[in-house]
Design a protein around this motif. Structure first.
Motif, mmCIF file in Angstrom:
data_model
loop_
_atom_site.group_PDB
_atom_site.id
_atom_site.type_symbol
_atom_site.label_atom_id
_atom_site.label_comp_id
_atom_site.label_asym_id
_atom_site.label_seq_id
_atom_site.Cartn_x
_atom_site.Cartn_y
_atom_site.Cartn_z
ATOM 1 N N HIS A 197 -36.865 -54.857 6.578
ATOM 2 C CA HIS A 197 -36.041 -56.068 6.568
ATOM 3 C C HIS A 197 -36.906 -57.313 6.738
ATOM 4 O O HIS A 197 -36.812 -58.277 5.958
ATOM 5 C CB HIS A 197 -34.996 -55.975 7.679
ATOM 6 N N HIS A 198 -37.772 -57.304 7.740
ATOM 7 C CA HIS A 198 -38.489 -58.529 8.095
ATOM 8 C C HIS A 198 -39.718 -58.789 7.239
ATOM 9 O O HIS A 198 -40.096 -59.953 7.038
ATOM 10 C CB HIS A 198 -38.863 -58.501 9.577
ATOM 11 N N PHE A 199 -40.353 -57.759 6.715
ATOM 12 C CA PHE A 199 -41.520 -57.970 5.859
ATOM 13 C C PHE A 199 -41.137 -58.044 4.383
ATOM 14 O O PHE A 199 -41.620 -58.914 3.658
ATOM 15 C CB PHE A 199 -42.554 -56.851 6.064
ATOM 16 N N ALA A 200 -40.278 -57.120 3.926
ATOM 17 C CA ALA A 200 -39.957 -57.052 2.502
ATOM 18 C C ALA A 200 -38.625 -57.691 2.149
ATOM 19 O O ALA A 200 -38.305 -57.845 0.973
ATOM 20 C CB ALA A 200 -39.966 -55.592 2.034
ATOM 21 N N GLY A 201 -37.810 -58.028 3.146
ATOM 22 C CA GLY A 201 -36.554 -58.722 2.885
ATOM 23 C C GLY A 201 -35.422 -57.837 2.418
ATOM 24 O O GLY A 201 -34.423 -58.335 1.894
ATOM 25 N N ALA A 202 -35.535 -56.513 2.604
ATOM 26 C CA ALA A 202 -34.471 -55.590 2.189
ATOM 27 C C ALA A 202 -33.623 -55.241 3.409
ATOM 28 O O ALA A 202 -34.146 -54.763 4.417
ATOM 29 C CB ALA A 202 -35.076 -54.327 1.584
ATOM 30 N N ARG A 203 -32.336 -55.453 3.323
ATOM 31 C CA ARG A 203 -31.447 -55.248 4.471
ATOM 32 C C ARG A 203 -30.305 -54.305 4.084
ATOM 33 O O ARG A 203 -29.847 -54.291 2.936
ATOM 34 C CB ARG A 203 -30.898 -56.587 4.980
ATOM 35 N N VAL A 204 -29.840 -53.560 5.069
ATOM 36 C CA VAL A 204 -28.837 -52.522 4.829
ATOM 37 C C VAL A 204 -27.432 -53.046 5.073
ATOM 38 O O VAL A 204 -27.202 -53.925 5.902
ATOM 39 C CB VAL A 204 -29.113 -51.305 5.739
ATOM 40 N N ARG A 205 -26.468 -52.497 4.303
ATOM 41 C CA ARG A 205 -25.044 -52.694 4.573
ATOM 42 C C ARG A 205 -24.407 -51.318 4.640
ATOM 43 O O ARG A 205 -24.496 -50.539 3.687
ATOM 44 C CB ARG A 205 -24.377 -53.548 3.486
ATOM 45 N N ARG A 206 -23.793 -50.995 5.774
ATOM 46 C CA ARG A 206 -23.217 -49.673 5.993
ATOM 47 C C ARG A 206 -21.704 -49.725 5.821
ATOM 48 O O ARG A 206 -21.039 -50.546 6.445
ATOM 49 C CB ARG A 206 -23.589 -49.166 7.390
ATOM 50 N N LEU A 207 -21.181 -48.824 4.995
ATOM 51 C CA LEU A 207 -19.753 -48.783 4.689
ATOM 52 C C LEU A 207 -19.210 -47.389 4.964
ATOM 53 O O LEU A 207 -19.879 -46.383 4.704
ATOM 54 C CB LEU A 207 -19.528 -49.122 3.206
ATOM 55 N N GLY A 208 -18.000 -47.324 5.492
ATOM 56 C CA GLY A 208 -17.321 -46.048 5.655
ATOM 57 C C GLY A 208 -17.840 -45.169 6.774
ATOM 58 O O GLY A 208 -17.431 -44.005 6.877
ATOM 59 N N PHE A 209 -18.686 -45.678 7.633
ATOM 60 C CA PHE A 209 -19.243 -44.845 8.698
ATOM 61 C C PHE A 209 -18.161 -44.420 9.696
ATOM 62 O O PHE A 209 -18.331 -43.418 10.394
ATOM 63 C CB PHE A 209 -20.380 -45.587 9.415
ATOM 64 N N GLU A 210 -17.056 -45.143 9.737
ATOM 65 C CA GLU A 210 -15.957 -44.758 10.625
ATOM 66 C C GLU A 210 -15.291 -43.463 10.157
ATOM 67 O O GLU A 210 -14.538 -42.838 10.916
ATOM 68 C CB GLU A 210 -14.925 -45.878 10.719
ATOM 69 N N ARG A 211 -15.557 -43.031 8.938
ATOM 70 C CA ARG A 211 -14.985 -41.783 8.427
ATOM 71 C C ARG A 211 -15.718 -40.541 8.952
ATOM 72 O O ARG A 211 -15.229 -39.424 8.788
ATOM 73 C CB ARG A 211 -15.059 -41.765 6.893
ATOM 74 N N LEU A 212 -16.885 -40.724 9.519
ATOM 75 C CA LEU A 212 -17.687 -39.591 9.976
ATOM 76 C C LEU A 212 -17.036 -38.908 11.176
ATOM 77 O O LEU A 212 -16.302 -39.546 11.939
ATOM 78 C CB LEU A 212 -19.095 -40.071 10.358
ATOM 79 N N PRO A 213 -17.296 -37.604 11.385
ATOM 80 C CA PRO A 213 -16.750 -36.910 12.561
ATOM 81 C C PRO A 213 -17.182 -37.604 13.846
ATOM 82 O O PRO A 213 -18.315 -38.089 13.962
ATOM 83 C CB PRO A 213 -17.365 -35.508 12.457
ATOM 84 N N GLN A 214 -16.297 -37.635 14.811
ATOM 85 C CA GLN A 214 -16.569 -38.342 16.056
ATOM 86 C C GLN A 214 -16.982 -37.419 17.201
ATOM 87 O O GLN A 214 -17.664 -37.843 18.129
ATOM 88 C CB GLN A 214 -15.336 -39.148 16.477
ATOM 89 N N GLY A 215 -16.574 -36.150 17.156
ATOM 90 C CA GLY A 215 -16.903 -35.238 18.240
ATOM 91 C C GLY A 215 -18.350 -34.781 18.199
ATOM 92 O O GLY A 215 -18.946 -34.656 17.124
ATOM 93 N N LYS A 216 -18.926 -34.523 19.353
ATOM 94 C CA LYS A 216 -20.330 -34.107 19.424
ATOM 95 C C LYS A 216 -20.575 -32.771 18.740
ATOM 96 O O LYS A 216 -21.675 -32.497 18.268
ATOM 97 C CB LYS A 216 -20.786 -34.050 20.883
ATOM 98 N N LYS A 217 -19.570 -31.913 18.712
ATOM 99 C CA LYS A 217 -19.734 -30.582 18.123
ATOM 100 C C LYS A 217 -19.071 -30.458 16.753
ATOM 101 O O LYS A 217 -19.041 -29.376 16.176
ATOM 102 C CB LYS A 217 -19.162 -29.516 19.070
ATOM 103 N N ASP A 218 -18.499 -31.547 16.244
ATOM 104 C CA ASP A 218 -17.870 -31.508 14.926
ATOM 105 C C ASP A 218 -18.952 -31.554 13.852
ATOM 106 O O ASP A 218 -19.727 -32.516 13.785
ATOM 107 C CB ASP A 218 -16.920 -32.694 14.743
ATOM 108 N N ALA A 219 -19.012 -30.517 13.030
ATOM 109 C CA ALA A 219 -20.051 -30.429 12.012
ATOM 110 C C ALA A 219 -19.499 -30.797 10.643
ATOM 111 O O ALA A 219 -18.302 -30.669 10.375
ATOM 112 C CB ALA A 219 -20.636 -29.021 11.981
ATOM 113 N N VAL A 220 -20.379 -31.230 9.765
ATOM 114 C CA VAL A 220 -20.019 -31.601 8.406
ATOM 115 C C VAL A 220 -21.263 -31.429 7.542
ATOM 116 O O VAL A 220 -22.395 -31.413 8.053
ATOM 117 C CB VAL A 220 -19.491 -33.058 8.362
ATOM 118 N N ILE A 221 -21.054 -31.309 6.244
ATOM 119 C CA ILE A 221 -22.153 -31.284 5.288
ATOM 120 C C ILE A 221 -22.114 -32.591 4.510
ATOM 121 O O ILE A 221 -21.116 -32.913 3.854
ATOM 122 C CB ILE A 221 -22.033 -30.081 4.329
#
Length: 266
Positions: free
Chosen positions: A60-84
């Motif tokens: 981000h700071h050297f090359a100027g490329a920055r991330v935008r994260r979308l839909g991360f709230e859809r991910l499993p919330q439990g510590k033992k909840d697995a997904v592929i």
């Protein structure tokens, strides 16, 4: 600013980022190897993941490329909840960004040749991930299936790139069914992930453009009622539609359907 000058500036900023990467990976990977016998796999993962965030701070700071994260709230919330997780593969960037920004330990399925990269590969080999020999396909899948069941039991998220290799911006690779076979075998849900990373870091390039790139997490797709092929059709459809939404400039508009010739007049 003229085009040659802009290119030279991008090259300089990219070189600063790669220098940052070398300066940080050497001590971090050395420390990871040294502490690995004394800490749990989860603690080692978060130690190494912290390096990923430090590296992307430099992006981000050297090359100027920055991330935008979308839909991360859809991910499993439990510590033992697995997904592929099944992700679009455009460059090295999504591998680093998913490793750095996912809120849960991941187990990447990767080719064993990565283990031979100095420092990076040495630390990678100490983590609880799945390295395979691509030349032995049946044996490789058996290993993925066995390791996937074990990792799922402890709540680790398995992540795979169904296209198998980095695909140029605006193109679609062949989606292989290894990840959906694993889902159907284990009963684990899959989630597609669109990664519009080639906008800033094209595959096999050392020149990084300033700008924004996206990581977009899709809906949970259960394997029940699916074959590996039919489940992969849903994964591919979501990823490719989302890629066109995130990066429309990279994709040619669909050609208009040919018009039927008018009927001859009597």
């Amino acid at each position: 600013m003229s085009h040659p000058l802009m290119t030279a500036l991008m090259a300089l900023r990219s070189a600063l980022f790669f220098a940052w990467g070398v300066l940080t990976i050497v001590p971090w990977a050395t420390a990871a190897v040294l502490i690995s016998p004394f800490v749990s796999p989860t603690r080692l993962y978060w130690f190494c993941s912290a390096w990923g965030r430090v590296l992307l701070w430099g992006l981000h700071h050297f090359a100027g490329a920055r991330v935008r994260r979308l839909g991360f709230e859809r991910l499993p919330q439990g510590k033992k909840d697995a997904v592929i997780l099944l992700a679009k593969h455009q460059s090295a960037l999504e591998t680093l960004a998913l490793f750095a920004y996912m809120p849960h330990p991941l187990a990447f399925v990767f080719k064993k040749e990565l283990l031979y990269i100095p420092f990076f590969g040495w630390a990678l080999g100490r983590m609880d991930m799945v390295h395979i020999d691509r030349s032995r396909r049946a044996e490789a899948f058996n290993k993925v299936a066995a390791q996937g069941r074990r990792l799922a039991a402890q709540g680790t998220w398995v992540i795979m790139f169904p296209e198998g290799t980095r695909i140029p911006r605006g193109e679609t690779g062949q989606y292989k069914t290894g990840g959906t076979r694993l889902a159907c075998d284990t009963g684990l849900a899959v989630q597609p992930v669109a990664c519009a990373t080639a906008k800033v870091w094209p595959p096999r390039s050392l020149l990084i453009s300033p700008g924004e790139y996206e990581l977009s997490v899709g809906p949970v797709l259960a394997p029940q009622g699916h074959t590996p092929d039919s489940l992969m059709v849903e994964v591919k459809q979501w990823i490719e539609a989302e890629m066109r939404r995130l990066d429309p400039a990279a994709y040619r508009p669909a050609a208009p359907a040919p018009q039927a010739a008018p009927a001859p007049q009597p």
